[in-house]
Write an enzyme that holds these catalytic residues in place. Structure first.
Site, mmCIF file in Angstrom:
data_model
loop_
_atom_site.group_PDB
_atom_site.id
_atom_site.type_symbol
_atom_site.label_atom_id
_atom_site.label_comp_id
_atom_site.label_asym_id
_atom_site.label_seq_id
_atom_site.Cartn_x
_atom_site.Cartn_y
_atom_site.Cartn_z
ATOM 1 N N ASP A 3 -3.459 4.440 -1.763
ATOM 2 C CA ASP A 3 -4.506 4.944 -0.685
ATOM 3 C C ASP A 3 -4.335 6.179 -0.401
ATOM 4 O O ASP A 3 -3.613 6.603 0.497
ATOM 5 C CB ASP A 3 -3.994 3.801 0.706
ATOM 6 C CG ASP A 3 -4.844 4.420 1.901
ATOM 7 O OD1 ASP A 3 -5.939 4.852 1.927
ATOM 8 O OD2 ASP A 3 -4.208 4.318 3.175
ATOM 9 N N LEU A 4 -4.899 7.034 -1.410
ATOM 10 C CA LEU A 4 -5.099 8.641 -0.986
ATOM 11 C C LEU A 4 -6.508 8.844 -0.544
ATOM 12 O O LEU A 4 -6.492 10.249 -0.509
ATOM 13 C CB LEU A 4 -4.617 9.116 -2.474
ATOM 14 C CG LEU A 4 -3.167 8.535 -2.948
ATOM 15 C CD1 LEU A 4 -2.874 9.441 -4.282
ATOM 16 C CD2 LEU A 4 -2.276 8.782 -1.933
ATOM 17 N N LYS A 5 -7.300 8.092 -0.549
ATOM 18 C CA LYS A 5 -8.632 8.345 0.207
ATOM 19 C C LYS A 5 -9.046 9.564 -0.256
ATOM 20 O O LYS A 5 -9.553 10.711 0.346
ATOM 21 C CB LYS A 5 -8.494 8.697 1.704
ATOM 22 C CG LYS A 5 -7.824 7.319 2.707
ATOM 23 C CD LYS A 5 -7.858 7.588 3.746
ATOM 24 C CE LYS A 5 -7.190 6.404 4.639
ATOM 25 N NZ LYS A 5 -5.709 6.332 4.549
ATOM 26 N N ARG A 33 3.312 -0.566 10.465
ATOM 27 C CA ARG A 33 4.326 -0.534 11.567
ATOM 28 C C ARG A 33 4.496 -1.959 12.387
ATOM 29 O O ARG A 33 5.751 -2.151 12.630
ATOM 30 C CB ARG A 33 3.792 0.411 12.857
ATOM 31 C CG ARG A 33 4.032 1.976 12.205
ATOM 32 C CD ARG A 33 3.215 2.951 12.990
ATOM 33 N NE ARG A 33 1.777 2.602 12.856
ATOM 34 C CZ ARG A 33 0.976 3.628 13.383
ATOM 35 N NH1 ARG A 33 1.298 4.611 14.082
ATOM 36 N NH2 ARG A 33 -0.376 3.437 13.199
ATOM 37 N N THR A 39 -10.131 3.305 11.080
ATOM 38 C CA THR A 39 -10.069 2.515 12.356
ATOM 39 C C THR A 39 -9.174 3.287 13.668
ATOM 40 O O THR A 39 -9.097 2.607 14.493
ATOM 41 C CB THR A 39 -9.040 1.312 11.905
ATOM 42 O OG1 THR A 39 -7.704 1.951 11.198
ATOM 43 C CG2 THR A 39 -9.720 0.357 10.884
ATOM 44 N N GLN A 47 -4.230 3.428 16.575
ATOM 45 C CA GLN A 47 -5.360 2.856 16.129
ATOM 46 C C GLN A 47 -6.371 2.420 17.452
ATOM 47 O O GLN A 47 -6.115 2.245 18.456
ATOM 48 C CB GLN A 47 -4.897 1.429 15.504
ATOM 49 C CG GLN A 47 -4.029 1.485 14.258
ATOM 50 C CD GLN A 47 -4.686 1.977 13.171
ATOM 51 O OE1 GLN A 47 -6.258 2.145 13.167
ATOM 52 N NE2 GLN A 47 -4.048 1.775 12.003
ATOM 53 N N HIS A 54 -11.459 12.595 -1.497
ATOM 54 C CA HIS A 54 -12.845 13.283 -0.627
ATOM 55 C C HIS A 54 -13.018 14.572 -1.409
ATOM 56 O O HIS A 54 -12.251 15.526 -0.736
ATOM 57 C CB HIS A 54 -12.720 13.088 0.766
ATOM 58 C CG HIS A 54 -14.004 13.437 1.474
ATOM 59 N ND1 HIS A 54 -13.924 13.278 3.096
ATOM 60 C CD2 HIS A 54 -14.907 13.987 1.065
ATOM 61 C CE1 HIS A 54 -14.983 13.467 3.570
ATOM 62 N NE2 HIS A 54 -15.831 14.119 2.415
ATOM 63 N N ASP A 55 -13.650 14.782 -2.060
ATOM 64 C CA ASP A 55 -14.000 16.109 -2.766
ATOM 65 C C ASP A 55 -15.200 16.341 -3.328
ATOM 66 O O ASP A 55 -16.029 15.174 -3.509
ATOM 67 C CB ASP A 55 -12.567 16.583 -3.593
ATOM 68 C CG ASP A 55 -12.172 17.886 -3.640
ATOM 69 O OD1 ASP A 55 -13.324 18.793 -3.817
ATOM 70 O OD2 ASP A 55 -11.068 18.328 -3.590
ATOM 71 N N ILE A 56 -15.525 17.102 -4.386
ATOM 72 C CA ILE A 56 -16.671 17.317 -5.238
ATOM 73 C C ILE A 56 -16.520 16.271 -6.418
ATOM 74 O O ILE A 56 -15.319 15.726 -6.529
ATOM 75 C CB ILE A 56 -16.978 18.580 -5.784
ATOM 76 C CG1 ILE A 56 -15.870 19.056 -6.694
ATOM 77 C CG2 ILE A 56 -17.031 19.512 -4.543
ATOM 78 C CD1 ILE A 56 -16.052 20.347 -7.401
ATOM 79 N N ARG A 107 -3.103 -5.975 14.764
ATOM 80 C CA ARG A 107 -1.966 -5.872 15.546
ATOM 81 C C ARG A 107 -2.239 -7.322 16.033
ATOM 82 O O ARG A 107 -2.969 -7.823 16.705
ATOM 83 C CB ARG A 107 -2.262 -5.030 16.913
ATOM 84 C CG ARG A 107 -2.374 -3.522 16.448
ATOM 85 C CD ARG A 107 -0.902 -3.270 16.042
ATOM 86 N NE ARG A 107 -0.725 -1.490 15.653
ATOM 87 C CZ ARG A 107 -0.910 -0.949 14.490
ATOM 88 N NH1 ARG A 107 -1.146 -1.895 13.483
ATOM 89 N NH2 ARG A 107 -0.612 0.153 14.275
ATOM 90 N N ASN A 124 -16.643 15.908 -9.505
ATOM 91 C CA ASN A 124 -15.807 16.286 -10.829
ATOM 92 C C ASN A 124 -14.514 15.970 -10.512
ATOM 93 O O ASN A 124 -13.525 15.390 -10.924
ATOM 94 C CB ASN A 124 -15.906 17.480 -11.323
ATOM 95 C CG ASN A 124 -15.342 17.768 -12.516
ATOM 96 O OD1 ASN A 124 -15.421 17.024 -13.606
ATOM 97 N ND2 ASN A 124 -14.587 18.740 -12.545
ATOM 98 N N LYS A 131 0.818 -1.108 -0.133
ATOM 99 C CA LYS A 131 -0.063 -0.094 0.031
ATOM 100 C C LYS A 131 0.786 1.126 0.084
ATOM 101 O O LYS A 131 1.752 1.519 0.729
ATOM 102 C CB LYS A 131 -0.758 -0.104 1.404
ATOM 103 C CG LYS A 131 -1.810 1.199 1.251
ATOM 104 C CD LYS A 131 -2.676 1.066 2.527
ATOM 105 C CE LYS A 131 -2.183 1.684 3.758
ATOM 106 N NZ LYS A 131 -2.016 3.350 3.675
HETATM 107 O O1 LIG Z 1 -9.091 3.174 8.414
HETATM 108 C C1 LIG Z 1 -7.982 3.020 8.055
HETATM 109 C C2 LIG Z 1 -7.620 3.447 6.653
HETATM 110 C C3 LIG Z 1 -6.347 3.384 6.583
HETATM 111 N N1 LIG Z 1 -5.510 3.161 7.158
HETATM 112 C C4 LIG Z 1 -4.020 3.149 6.635
HETATM 113 O O2 LIG Z 1 -3.610 1.776 7.139
HETATM 114 C C5 LIG Z 1 -2.148 1.639 7.497
HETATM 115 C C6 LIG Z 1 -2.261 1.122 8.934
HETATM 116 O O3 LIG Z 1 -0.776 1.264 9.297
HETATM 117 P P1 LIG Z 1 -0.359 0.563 10.766
HETATM 118 O O4 LIG Z 1 1.227 1.106 10.884
HETATM 119 O O5 LIG Z 1 -0.495 -0.831 10.726
HETATM 120 O O6 LIG Z 1 -1.214 1.288 11.884
HETATM 121 C C7 LIG Z 1 -1.852 2.973 7.387
HETATM 122 O O7 LIG Z 1 -1.031 3.456 6.394
HETATM 123 C C8 LIG Z 1 -2.997 3.963 7.549
HETATM 124 O O8 LIG Z 1 -2.974 5.323 6.781
HETATM 125 C C9 LIG Z 1 -5.870 2.929 8.569
HETATM 126 O O9 LIG Z 1 -4.816 2.544 9.449
HETATM 127 N N2 LIG Z 1 -7.043 2.974 8.903
#
Ligand SMILES: O=c1ccn([C@@H]2O[C@H](COP(=O)(O)O)[C@@H](O)[C@H]2O)c(=O)[nH]1
Length: 286
Positions: free
Chosen positions: A114-116, A265, A173, A244, A118-120, A235, A122, A87
């Site tokens: 994973d850039l998520k 991590r 999360t 988290q 979130h905008d209008i 974890r 277009n 990712k």
């Molecule tokens: O809800 C979410 C969405 C994305 N993440 C991403 O996942 C990893 C988790 O990394 P850890 O080091 O295992 O905590 C991280 O890149 C977040 O941006 C998320 O944790 N929760």
């Protein structure tokens, strides 16, 4: 009906024609598998869209949260054949950019961008079209960006690349019921809110959602096995949970039926990332 699943064997729907079975049984190329499974799905037959093999679920996606290319590359080299899915999130994309994506693609790795978004509508649609041209197998957007944003994005992207998976972020999360209270979101618990967002996402055409594995059983029950769950917040029992909140162990994530576990991590910051992956795999297979 599925012919599932002695450990170590692939599970295959027995209605598959022989050539499709062979494709599924003999390729480890996930993009091809998805193409095949999608063909089946389009014929309205597939009860288990992502039954890639009983031995393969859940897959591990390693989060390369680094600002330096060499740090990311070292992890990929260290984990070598152990890990196929990586990712790239905001930190790596903004610090390193295309170079890490190109490197991963050149190594035949699968990239989740994973850039998520979130905008209008277009703006997200245009960003998503750019993302879909980068050779990634999956990218995501926030379901809270709205139904129209999702629907327009899915339609535009799937018209140029029907294989790329588009996933919606539900409740991060790192959040729990305290966030719902603080923001006056009128749901009793995180799971109900996640399911509500997931239903909107599915209705708008998403392939699945990002949530905690805690919510996977509820999502699968209401939205079907084929609706993917991508679950960070993983974890091992011995790990620090860091920032988290809705955390799950690899073993429990498997029990919950999640498709992909995103792990950063606990692997990348461990003393011995290869050994940690081995421990996680032992926990999954134990
Ligand atoms: O809800 C979410 C969405 C994305 N993440 C991403 O996942 C990893 C988790 O990394 P850890 O080091 O295992 O905590 C991280 O890149 C977040 O941006 C998320 O944790 N929760």
């Amino acid at each position: 009906m599925l012919r599932c699943s002695q450990k170590g064997q692939k599970c295959l729907p027995n209605f598959l024609t022989k050539p499709l079975k062979e494709d599924l049984a003999f390729t480890n190329n996930y993009q091809q598998r998805w193409s095949v499974l999608k063909k089946i799905n389009r014929r309205g037959k597939s009860p288990l869209f992502l039954c890639l093999g009983g031995d393969m679920k859940p897959e591990i996606i390693v989060a390369l949260d680094f600002s330096d290319f060499d740090d990311g590359k070292n992890i990929v080299e260290t984990l070598d054949k152990e890990i196929t899915f990586y990712k790239i999130g905001l930190e790596a994309y903004l610090s390193i950019g295309e170079k890490l994506i190109d490197y991963l693609v050149s190594k035949n790795k699968k990239v989740f961008l994973d850039l998520k978004f979130h905008d209008i509508p277009n703006t997200v649609k245009k960003a998503a079209l750019a993302a879909a041209k980068k050779g990634v197998f999956m990218f995501n957007l926030h379901i809270q960006g709205g139904y129209d944003m999702i629907k327009e994005t899915v339609a535009a992207v799937k018209s140029i690349n029907s294989d790329v998976l588009i996933i919606g972020v539900t409740l991060l999360t790192s959040l729990d019921e305290n966030y719902l209270n603080q923001y006056n979101i009128n749901f009793n618990n995180s799971a109900d809110y996640v399911l509500h967002l997931a239903k909107i996402g599915r209705e708008a055409g998403l392939d699945g959602v990002v949530s905690s594995a805690k919510e996977t059983p509820l999502i699968k029950k209401h939205l079907g096995e084929e609706f993917l769950t991508i679950t960070p917040g993983i974890r091992l029992a011995t790990n620090n949970i860091d920032d988290q909140k809705r955390v799950v162990t690899p073993k429990d994530a498997k029990k919950m039926g999640t498709d992909f576990m995103v792990i950063g991590r606990p692997i990348t910051q461990s003393q011995d990332p290869k050994y940690t992956v081995k421990l996680i795999k032992e926990e999954l297979n134990g």
